[in-house]
Design a protein around this motif. Structure first.
Motif, short mmCIF file in Angstrom:
data_model
loop_
_atom_site.label_atom_id
_atom_site.label_comp_id
_atom_site.label_asym_id
_atom_site.label_seq_id
_atom_site.Cartn_x
_atom_site.Cartn_y
_atom_site.Cartn_z
N THR A 124 0.83 -1.21 0.00
CA THR A 124 0.00 0.00 0.00
C THR A 124 0.87 1.26 0.00
O THR A 124 0.58 2.22 -0.72
N GLY A 125 1.94 1.25 0.77
CA GLY A 125 2.87 2.38 0.76
C GLY A 125 3.47 2.60 -0.62
O GLY A 125 3.64 3.74 -1.07
N SER A 126 3.77 1.52 -1.30
CA SER A 126 4.31 1.63 -2.66
C SER A 126 3.27 2.16 -3.63
O SER A 126 3.60 2.89 -4.57
N VAL A 127 2.01 1.80 -3.42
CA VAL A 127 0.94 2.34 -4.26
C VAL A 127 0.85 3.86 -4.05
O VAL A 127 0.65 4.61 -5.01
N ILE A 128 1.03 4.31 -2.82
CA ILE A 128 1.05 5.75 -2.56
C ILE A 128 2.19 6.40 -3.35
O ILE A 128 2.00 7.45 -3.97
N THR B 227 9.33 2.48 -7.25
CA THR B 227 7.87 2.49 -7.30
C THR B 227 7.34 3.88 -7.68
O THR B 227 6.30 3.99 -8.32
N LEU B 228 8.06 4.92 -7.31
CA LEU B 228 7.70 6.27 -7.73
C LEU B 228 7.81 6.40 -9.25
O LEU B 228 6.90 6.91 -9.91
N VAL B 229 8.90 5.88 -9.81
CA VAL B 229 9.08 5.91 -11.27
C VAL B 229 8.05 5.03 -11.96
O VAL B 229 7.56 5.37 -13.04
N GLY B 230 7.68 3.92 -11.32
CA GLY B 230 6.61 3.09 -11.88
C GLY B 230 5.32 3.89 -12.04
O GLY B 230 4.59 3.73 -13.02
#
Length: 146
Positions: A48-52, A104-107
């Motif tokens: 969930t943190g990575s989705v954020i 994950t931000l770049v994703g």
């Protein structure tokens, strides 16, 4: 309450906030909490943190021309180029302690479809927490270790 604390700590650990969920996971394992629930809540929180991070990444184009924005257009282009080298499969490495959050931000910047994003990041994070639990069990000699 403890599983909620684990979820929130794992969520924070997946963002740019300084948090370390492995310590809490290890403590819960040694205190006899359910290994399944520890794994599930840690994986879910961290994913969930990575989705954020991905949501924030999807907003980058709105703000990249602002003076206060901390990343240059050149840096964004370099990140896109590196991401394109391995594509969305690189999200399996979103668990890495160094660079995983940025990945994950770049994703998100690259607008990886959400289902692919969540599945790939979730697999990586789930394997990471399974490994952490296994290491703690091995080191402690607790029942349940292989």
């Amino acid at each position: 309450m403890t599983y909620l604390t684990l979820f929130l700590t794992a969520l924070a650990a997946a963002t740019l906030l300084p948090a370390y969920s492995e310590i809490l996971v290890g403590g819960m394992v040694t205190q006899g909490y359910s290994l399944w629930w520890i794994w599930l809540w840690a994986t879910t929180g961290n994913t969930t943190g990575s989705v954020i991070n991905g949501v924030i990444g999807r907003q980058v184009d709105r703000f990249k021309h602002k003076r206060w924005f901390p990343v240059s257009e050149k840096q964004l282009d370099q990140a896109r180029t590196r991401f394109n080298r391995y594509g969305q499969w690189s999200l399996l490495l979103g668990w890495l302690p160094i660079g995983g959050d940025a990945l994950t931000l770049v994703g998100g910047i690259m607008r990886v479809p959400w289902l692919n994003f969540v599945v790939l990041v979730g697999i990586g994070k789930g394997l990471r927490y399974a490994f952490v639990i296994w290491v703690v069990l091995e080191a402690s000699g607790l029942p349940g270790s292989p």
